[in-house]
Enzyme design. Structure first.
Site, PDB file in Angstrom:
ATOM      1  N   LYS A   1       0.852  -1.189   0.000  1.00  0.00           N
ATOM      2  CA  LYS A   1       0.000   0.000   0.000  1.00  0.00           C
ATOM      3  C   LYS A   1       0.885   1.236   0.000  1.00  0.00           C
ATOM      4  O   LYS A   1       2.078   1.192   0.345  1.00  0.00           O
ATOM      5  CB  LYS A   1      -0.943   0.025   1.212  1.00  0.00           C
ATOM      6  CG  LYS A   1      -0.232   0.045   2.587  1.00  0.00           C
ATOM      7  CD  LYS A   1       0.228   1.388   3.066  1.00  0.00           C
ATOM      8  CE  LYS A   1       0.922   1.317   4.434  1.00  0.00           C
ATOM      9  NZ  LYS A   1       1.646   2.557   4.799  1.00  0.00           N
TER      10      LYS A   1
ATOM     11  N   LEU B   1       5.456   0.453   3.284  1.00  0.00           N
ATOM     12  CA  LEU B   1       4.583  -0.111   2.262  1.00  0.00           C
ATOM     13  C   LEU B   1       3.631  -1.173   2.811  1.00  0.00           C
ATOM     14  O   LEU B   1       2.839  -1.752   2.061  1.00  0.00           O
ATOM     15  CB  LEU B   1       5.422  -0.709   1.125  1.00  0.00           C
ATOM     16  CG  LEU B   1       6.337   0.284   0.403  1.00  0.00           C
ATOM     17  CD1 LEU B   1       7.249  -0.454  -0.578  1.00  0.00           C
ATOM     18  CD2 LEU B   1       5.527   1.355  -0.324  1.00  0.00           C
TER      19      LEU B   1
ATOM     20  N   SER C   1       2.224  -6.042   7.605  1.00  0.00           N
ATOM     21  CA  SER C   1       0.808  -5.937   7.962  1.00  0.00           C
ATOM     22  C   SER C   1      -0.065  -6.692   6.972  1.00  0.00           C
ATOM     23  O   SER C   1      -1.036  -7.359   7.347  1.00  0.00           O
ATOM     24  CB  SER C   1       0.388  -4.462   8.007  1.00  0.00           C
ATOM     25  OG  SER C   1       1.070  -3.769   9.028  1.00  0.00           O
TER      26      SER C   1
ATOM     27  N   ASP D   1      -2.295  -0.630  10.849  1.00  0.00           N
ATOM     28  CA  ASP D   1      -2.753  -0.652   9.460  1.00  0.00           C
ATOM     29  C   ASP D   1      -3.102  -2.055   8.966  1.00  0.00           C
ATOM     30  O   ASP D   1      -3.449  -2.225   7.803  1.00  0.00           O
ATOM     31  CB  ASP D   1      -1.736   0.012   8.521  1.00  0.00           C
ATOM     32  CG  ASP D   1      -0.369  -0.654   8.551  1.00  0.00           C
ATOM     33  OD1 ASP D   1      -0.170  -1.578   9.360  1.00  0.00           O
ATOM     34  OD2 ASP D   1       0.513  -0.241   7.773  1.00  0.00           O
TER      35      ASP D   1
END
Length: 280
Positions: free
Chosen positions: A11, A99, A103, A136
């Protein structure tokens, strides 16, 4: 033999504001999470007589400190069941890079173990477990563009699509998230992210004029070479560029694949250079 394979995407953060420090030691923040679906780790789950975890990257721990193992342990504690499964993790997303690789791996593990053993855990509970693993991690349960509030776990899914190529560069500098938060002053400024999206597409001139990642002042001050990556992208015509998360990765959105490739060539001395191309 029962077998599941899943891609755990990266992400980026489009804007990241640290609003205030909380009494529990965390921070309230506001950000727009955006998944990078063609940059991903791969996890496989297969039947075994015992639990095994193999991380096929030497620099990543394969012990209980890995979020994959922590996710498995949470599921076992919740269900009271021992889960005999072999998990392989093949890393493509740089670690400690802003990034979300770890997670994303954790969320993928929660989802796949629930399916693999037919545990019947509801999505709401999966999201609770995800938050125990990291702020996250809940985003990666669905991996859809979302405005994140509170610690990042309060998600408002938004209709936004970046059609342009995204150049992602990681300089190989590990920045501790804890250290980054300890050295940031809350901005108390919250952007109206939904107001920056026009007909499902970002207005890059508005983003550039209004959005900021609050970690940049600290990170670029301590590591000027990271700030130079962002400057190079803008010099090469990036529509928008920013630090992702607390760093150290920087991304730039370019109008064409050729423009992104030209900038990537200038930054090819960096340890990790990747162009996400939504058109592929």
């Amino acid at each position: 033999m029962k077998y599941i394979e899943i891609k755990a995407p990266a992400k980026i953060n489009i804007g990241l504001n640290i609003l205030s420090r909380r009494e529990d030691g965390y921070h309230n923040l506001s950000t727009l999470f955006y998944p990078i679906n063609d940059l991903y780790d791969v996890l496989t789950f297969e039947e075994s007589t015992k639990f095994e975890f193999v991380c096929h990257t030497e620099s990543i721990p394969g012990n209980d400190s890995n979020l994959v193992v922590k996710a498995k342990n949470l599921i076992e504690r919740l269900t009271g069941k021992i889960l005999p499964v072999k998990i392989n993790l093949y890393k493509r997303i740089p670690a400690q890079a802003g990034l979300g690789g770890g997670s994303s791996d954790a969320a993928a593990t929660l989802i796949c173990l629930n399916e693999f053993f037919q545990l019947g855990i509801k999505t709401e509970k999966i999201l609770e477990l995800a938050l125990e693993l990291g702020s996250d991690v809940p985003f990666f349960v669905k991996s859809k563009p979302a405005i994140g509030k509170s610690r990042g776990e309060l998600l408002e899914y938004v209709d936004i699509e970046i059609a342009e190529p995204i150049l992602i560069v990681n300089p190989g500098i590990n920045i501790s998230t804890k250290e980054a938060f300890q050295n940031i002053a809350p901005s108390y400024t919250d952007f109206n992210f939904t107001g920056l999206i026009q007909e499902s597409k970002p207005d890059y001139s508005v983003l550039r004029a209004n959005l900021k990642n609050d970690f940049e002042d600290y990170v670029f001050g301590k590591y000027p070479e990271i700030g130079k990556i962002k400057k190079t992208m803008y010099d090469d015509g990036a529509l928008f560029a920013s630090l992702s998360g607390s760093g150290s990765s920087v991304y730039g959105i370019f109008s064409t694949i050729d423009a992104a490739a030209n900038s990537a060539l200038k930054l090819s001395d960096q340890p990790f250079v990747f162009i996400s191309n939504p058109q592929d």
